[in-house]
Motif scaffolding. Structure first.
Motif, PDB file in Angstrom:
ATOM      1  N   LEU A 199       0.847  -1.200   0.000  1.00  0.00           N
ATOM      2  CA  LEU A 199       0.000   0.000   0.000  1.00  0.00           C
ATOM      3  C   LEU A 199       0.880   1.247   0.000  1.00  0.00           C
ATOM      4  O   LEU A 199       1.611   1.501   0.947  1.00  0.00           O
ATOM      5  N   GLN A 200       0.755   2.028  -1.075  1.00  0.00           N
ATOM      6  CA  GLN A 200       1.613   3.193  -1.250  1.00  0.00           C
ATOM      7  C   GLN A 200       0.896   4.488  -0.898  1.00  0.00           C
ATOM      8  O   GLN A 200      -0.316   4.530  -0.731  1.00  0.00           O
ATOM      9  N   ARG A 201       1.678   5.545  -0.844  1.00  0.00           N
ATOM     10  CA  ARG A 201       1.139   6.900  -0.709  1.00  0.00           C
ATOM     11  C   ARG A 201       0.720   7.400  -2.104  1.00  0.00           C
ATOM     12  O   ARG A 201       1.069   6.818  -3.119  1.00  0.00           O
ATOM     13  N   GLN A 202       0.004   8.491  -2.109  1.00  0.00           N
ATOM     14  CA  GLN A 202      -0.299   9.232  -3.349  1.00  0.00           C
ATOM     15  C   GLN A 202      -1.059   8.394  -4.374  1.00  0.00           C
ATOM     16  O   GLN A 202      -0.825   8.504  -5.589  1.00  0.00           O
ATOM     17  N   ARG A 203      -1.904   7.516  -3.895  1.00  0.00           N
ATOM     18  CA  ARG A 203      -2.727   6.725  -4.800  1.00  0.00           C
ATOM     19  C   ARG A 203      -4.215   7.044  -4.610  1.00  0.00           C
ATOM     20  O   ARG A 203      -5.061   6.474  -5.292  1.00  0.00           O
ATOM     21  N   CYS A 204      -4.556   7.934  -3.666  1.00  0.00           N
ATOM     22  CA  CYS A 204      -5.969   8.233  -3.399  1.00  0.00           C
ATOM     23  C   CYS A 204      -6.504   9.258  -4.403  1.00  0.00           C
ATOM     24  O   CYS A 204      -5.733   9.961  -5.066  1.00  0.00           O
ATOM     25  N   GLN A 205      -7.830   9.319  -4.511  1.00  0.00           N
ATOM     26  CA  GLN A 205      -8.462  10.214  -5.484  1.00  0.00           C
ATOM     27  C   GLN A 205      -9.558  11.030  -4.813  1.00  0.00           C
ATOM     28  O   GLN A 205     -10.103  10.610  -3.786  1.00  0.00           O
ATOM     29  N   PRO A 206      -9.875  12.202  -5.408  1.00  0.00           N
ATOM     30  CA  PRO A 206     -10.933  13.036  -4.829  1.00  0.00           C
ATOM     31  C   PRO A 206     -12.196  12.206  -4.587  1.00  0.00           C
ATOM     32  O   PRO A 206     -12.594  11.415  -5.444  1.00  0.00           O
ATOM     33  N   GLY A 207     -12.794  12.404  -3.429  1.00  0.00           N
ATOM     34  CA  GLY A 207     -13.980  11.647  -3.063  1.00  0.00           C
ATOM     35  C   GLY A 207     -13.685  10.466  -2.147  1.00  0.00           C
ATOM     36  O   GLY A 207     -14.582   9.968  -1.467  1.00  0.00           O
ATOM     37  N   ASP A 208     -12.432   9.993  -2.139  1.00  0.00           N
ATOM     38  CA  ASP A 208     -12.075   8.876  -1.251  1.00  0.00           C
ATOM     39  C   ASP A 208     -12.201   9.302   0.211  1.00  0.00           C
ATOM     40  O   ASP A 208     -11.899  10.451   0.566  1.00  0.00           O
ATOM     41  N   LEU A 209     -12.607   8.367   1.021  1.00  0.00           N
ATOM     42  CA  LEU A 209     -12.587   8.569   2.472  1.00  0.00           C
ATOM     43  C   LEU A 209     -11.164   8.510   2.994  1.00  0.00           C
ATOM     44  O   LEU A 209     -10.360   7.706   2.520  1.00  0.00           O
ATOM     45  N   LEU A 210     -10.887   9.334   3.985  1.00  0.00           N
ATOM     46  CA  LEU A 210      -9.627   9.224   4.726  1.00  0.00           C
ATOM     47  C   LEU A 210      -9.949   8.629   6.088  1.00  0.00           C
ATOM     48  O   LEU A 210     -10.931   9.003   6.718  1.00  0.00           O
ATOM     49  N   PHE A 211      -9.125   7.685   6.507  1.00  0.00           N
ATOM     50  CA  PHE A 211      -9.361   7.087   7.821  1.00  0.00           C
ATOM     51  C   PHE A 211      -8.063   6.924   8.608  1.00  0.00           C
ATOM     52  O   PHE A 211      -6.976   6.955   8.038  1.00  0.00           O
ATOM     53  N   LEU A 212      -8.222   6.789   9.904  1.00  0.00           N
ATOM     54  CA  LEU A 212      -7.096   6.650  10.828  1.00  0.00           C
ATOM     55  C   LEU A 212      -7.251   5.364  11.627  1.00  0.00           C
ATOM     56  O   LEU A 212      -8.361   5.008  12.032  1.00  0.00           O
ATOM     57  N   ILE A 213      -6.114   4.710  11.881  1.00  0.00           N
ATOM     58  CA  ILE A 213      -6.069   3.612  12.850  1.00  0.00           C
ATOM     59  C   ILE A 213      -5.071   4.041  13.913  1.00  0.00           C
ATOM     60  O   ILE A 213      -3.899   4.266  13.602  1.00  0.00           O
ATOM     61  N   GLY A 262      -6.212  17.842  -2.107  1.00  0.00           N
ATOM     62  CA  GLY A 262      -6.363  18.370  -0.765  1.00  0.00           C
ATOM     63  C   GLY A 262      -7.233  17.458   0.062  1.00  0.00           C
ATOM     64  O   GLY A 262      -7.557  16.338  -0.351  1.00  0.00           O
ATOM     65  N   ALA A 263      -7.609  17.952   1.247  1.00  0.00           N
ATOM     66  CA  ALA A 263      -8.463  17.138   2.115  1.00  0.00           C
ATOM     67  C   ALA A 263      -9.351  18.038   2.947  1.00  0.00           C
ATOM     68  O   ALA A 263      -8.968  19.153   3.315  1.00  0.00           O
ATOM     69  N   SER A 264     -10.536  17.557   3.205  1.00  0.00           N
ATOM     70  CA  SER A 264     -11.439  18.220   4.129  1.00  0.00           C
ATOM     71  C   SER A 264     -11.637  17.286   5.321  1.00  0.00           C
ATOM     72  O   SER A 264     -12.171  16.184   5.172  1.00  0.00           O
ATOM     73  N   LEU A 265     -11.156  17.727   6.487  1.00  0.00           N
ATOM     74  CA  LEU A 265     -11.168  16.886   7.675  1.00  0.00           C
ATOM     75  C   LEU A 265     -12.252  17.327   8.640  1.00  0.00           C
ATOM     76  O   LEU A 265     -12.562  18.522   8.754  1.00  0.00           O
ATOM     77  N   SER A 266     -12.783  16.368   9.346  1.00  0.00           N
ATOM     78  CA  SER A 266     -13.766  16.658  10.377  1.00  0.00           C
ATOM     79  C   SER A 266     -13.656  15.553  11.431  1.00  0.00           C
ATOM     80  O   SER A 266     -13.945  14.387  11.132  1.00  0.00           O
ATOM     81  N   GLY A 309     -10.931  -0.853  14.386  1.00  0.00           N
ATOM     82  CA  GLY A 309     -10.730   0.403  15.124  1.00  0.00           C
ATOM     83  C   GLY A 309     -10.592   1.621  14.223  1.00  0.00           C
ATOM     84  O   GLY A 309     -10.347   2.730  14.705  1.00  0.00           O
ATOM     85  N   ALA A 310     -10.732   1.463  12.906  1.00  0.00           N
ATOM     86  CA  ALA A 310     -10.542   2.596  11.995  1.00  0.00           C
ATOM     87  C   ALA A 310     -11.629   3.651  12.208  1.00  0.00           C
ATOM     88  O   ALA A 310     -12.788   3.320  12.475  1.00  0.00           O
ATOM     89  N   ARG A 311     -11.245   4.931  12.148  1.00  0.00           N
ATOM     90  CA  ARG A 311     -12.210   6.033  12.253  1.00  0.00           C
ATOM     91  C   ARG A 311     -12.087   6.921  11.027  1.00  0.00           C
ATOM     92  O   ARG A 311     -10.973   7.303  10.648  1.00  0.00           O
ATOM     93  N   ARG A 312     -13.218   7.297  10.455  1.00  0.00           N
ATOM     94  CA  ARG A 312     -13.212   8.234   9.318  1.00  0.00           C
ATOM     95  C   ARG A 312     -12.839   9.619   9.825  1.00  0.00           C
ATOM     96  O   ARG A 312     -13.368  10.069  10.851  1.00  0.00           O
ATOM     97  N   ILE A 313     -11.942  10.295   9.113  1.00  0.00           N
ATOM     98  CA  ILE A 313     -11.566  11.660   9.532  1.00  0.00           C
ATOM     99  C   ILE A 313     -11.818  12.682   8.435  1.00  0.00           C
ATOM    100  O   ILE A 313     -11.530  13.866   8.618  1.00  0.00           O
ATOM    101  N   GLY A 314     -12.361  12.290   7.282  1.00  0.00           N
ATOM    102  CA  GLY A 314     -12.638  13.274   6.241  1.00  0.00           C
ATOM    103  C   GLY A 314     -12.552  12.654   4.876  1.00  0.00           C
ATOM    104  O   GLY A 314     -12.658  11.432   4.730  1.00  0.00           O
ATOM    105  N   MET A 315     -12.373  13.512   3.866  1.00  0.00           N
ATOM    106  CA  MET A 315     -12.285  12.983   2.513  1.00  0.00           C
ATOM    107  C   MET A 315     -11.275  13.762   1.668  1.00  0.00           C
ATOM    108  O   MET A 315     -10.899  14.888   1.981  1.00  0.00           O
ATOM    109  N   VAL A 316     -10.838  13.122   0.600  1.00  0.00           N
ATOM    110  CA  VAL A 316      -9.895  13.725  -0.342  1.00  0.00           C
ATOM    111  C   VAL A 316     -10.669  14.691  -1.234  1.00  0.00           C
ATOM    112  O   VAL A 316     -11.782  14.384  -1.669  1.00  0.00           O
ATOM    113  N   THR A 317     -10.078  15.866  -1.486  1.00  0.00           N
ATOM    114  CA  THR A 317     -10.734  16.872  -2.326  1.00  0.00           C
ATOM    115  C   THR A 317      -9.878  17.186  -3.558  1.00  0.00           C
ATOM    116  O   THR A 317      -8.672  16.919  -3.574  1.00  0.00           O
ATOM    117  N   GLU A 318     -10.541  17.773  -4.565  1.00  0.00           N
ATOM    118  CA  GLU A 318      -9.799  18.188  -5.757  1.00  0.00           C
ATOM    119  C   GLU A 318      -8.972  19.430  -5.495  1.00  0.00           C
ATOM    120  O   GLU A 318      -7.935  19.651  -6.123  1.00  0.00           O
TER     121      GLU A 318
END
Lengths: 315, 315
Positions: free
Chosen positions: B145-159, B230-234, B286-295
């Motif tokens: 699993l690499q970095r820089q492979r996500c796309q706008p609209g993808d969920l971002l999550f934290l463990i 970019g990202a929009s976090l909440s 235990g993963a928690r959603r923290i936001g999404m990837v933006t254009e």
């Protein structure tokens, strides 16, 4: 100044080392490198620390970059393998100039290019001392040549000089004029490597083993032989380099014993049955016979027992 | 005293770490380790230096041994891979007792045993400071699993937690009573690892990437997103640990911003399409959603722009 931030330093490193390689699926800039691999590989890592392994007073920045990489290449060669790539962890003290780092990376990257090595990743940290930590992997197209596989009656042979780097260190530490001992000085600052012959030996089934003589033959030969075996050594004329002979003659030392003690040589020590000597020479034209493995433990040099006192990095 | 010589120290290490492993064809004691390998593998290396990465005043010897290994395990996990083994280069200052080293190796070997890791080799050197340098390899049974492979609209999550280790560091540096913040202190001294969930995510084709958040979300999120995203976090209630909230409330800090800056957390940051969220949770409960990837480049936290200022190991 570009080197004041981690990102800046990483971009600076990019000038010297390509990111792409046939050995890598994922290169620098991720959590790990991913190595393309279908067969067993070998792995080594070594520290190269200021005032322990080198001094900035007589190592140029380029020499430091060269030798930090070279000592790892020599470990890979000693397995009969070819090095493929490395990770670089740098301990970075305050006050080193961009010119220093440029020379350092030039010294390192030229050697990396010569051997086709890719820089796969690593870590940067501030530190009170300059230190370089390299982990390197490689692969053998034949066997991996181990220690402690030789048997009584096997020939022992050397590729590379012994004692020359030790003479060089003494000279550089103020023992003599460096210009009078250019090859000794060079052997300490920029040890020669023996990758081609080592790889060729790895492809020959009759070769019993190979080892990097970094702590001197006196300390490394017992590690190569293993428990319950000894060696009878006899250095023919030409085994000891002319600069070593001259250095020792001027000081009243025995050049044979000095060469036996050695240290930092990065010569390769190998073993093979007598009948395979021509094959050894075909693979490693510079190899010189230095004696044979015996059933009796202990080491004889020209028939006289010698003690196992070599260069101790640790003491 | 056994630790006064290199051979003695190596024998001491043998008490804590077995030599044999199904991952190794040749283990400690040769020029290189030989790794049994039929598939791609991943490799990482990290420095862990006194007064840069840890202080002996509040890290026990066992904590130092634990964390030096843990930070590398976290890098392997962040590739969706399972760690297999490591090399250990030790910088050894004068004056540390056998009891210190016994505790150090206990801390390290317990973690190694827990994860099935073999110590494959390494290097010892005298040094003016205590330093630990680990190179570690592992393999994925799925993808890396690499970095820089996500796309706008993808969920971002934290463990794992963010900000907790930063609060712990502040507490340990004298900012509060450590007994009032036990989990914060523990997060700094002995970061939790997330190997099981990470490996499970590596086996799911819909997961877009994973990354070790060691420098704080503020610095690491842009590295994860790559250029032009970019990202929009909440952060939902519960995203920020109670000890972080309390630590920040007592000081008048914004706990969300504090958690965003973070540092030394070794949480895992991942991305996946919305439709795959249930699969992410199945792999990593235990993963928690923290936001999404933006254009749009830039990062919004609860709708407000935040700057990319995290913990800089280098500055």
């Amino acid at each position: 100044m570009t080197l004041a931030s981690e990102e800046g330093f990483l971009q600076f490193i990019d000038r010297f080392f390509p990111r792409e390689s046939s050995h890598l699926l994922v290169g620098r800039g991720d959590d790990c490198a991913v190595i393309a691999c279908r067969e067993d590989l070998c792995l080594t890592s070594d520290l190269f620390l200021e005032d322990v392994h080198f001094r900035r007073s007589y190592f140029s920045a380029a020499d430091i970059g060269y030798k930090a990489l070279a000592v790892n290449i020599s470990d890979i060669a000693a397995m009969g393998a070819k090095p493929h790539g490395f990770t670089l962890n740098l301990m970075i003290p305050e006050g080193l100039t961009e010119s220093f780092w440029s020379d350092f990376f030039h010294g390192m990257s030229r050697l990396a290019t010569e051997h086709g090595l890719v820089l796969a990743g690593g870590d940067l940290s501030r530190s009170s001392l300059l230190g370089i930590d390299v982990a390197m992997w490689g692969q053998s197209r034949g066997r991996y040549l181990q220690r402690q596989r030789c048997q009584p009656g096997d020939l022992l042979f050397l590729i590379g000089e012994i004692g020359l780097a030790r003479a060089g260190l003494s000279v550089l530490e103020g023992g003599a004029d460096p210009e009078a001992f250019p090859q000794a000085v060079s052997a300490h600052l920029r040890p020669s490597l023996h990758c081609g012959p080592a790889e060729a030996l790895g492809r020959n089934d009759r070769v019993k083993g190979l080892m990097d003589v970094s702590d001197g033959l006196a300390r490394d030969l017992p590690r190569f032989l293993g428990v319950g075996r000894g060696a009878s050594l006899s250095f023919e004329p030409g085994t000891v380099h002319e600069e070593v002979s001259r250095f020792c003659r001027e000081r009243g030392f025995s050049s044979q014993e000095f060469a036996f003690l050695g240290g930092e040589d990065y010569a390769l020590l190998g073993a093979a049955p007598k009948e395979a000597w021509k094959e050894v020479l075909a693979a490693a034209p510079g190899a010189r016979r230095i004696g044979m493995v015996t059933e009796e433990p202990g080491i004889l040099l020209s028939g006289r027992p010698v003690s196992e006192q070599g260069f101790d990095h640790f003491g």
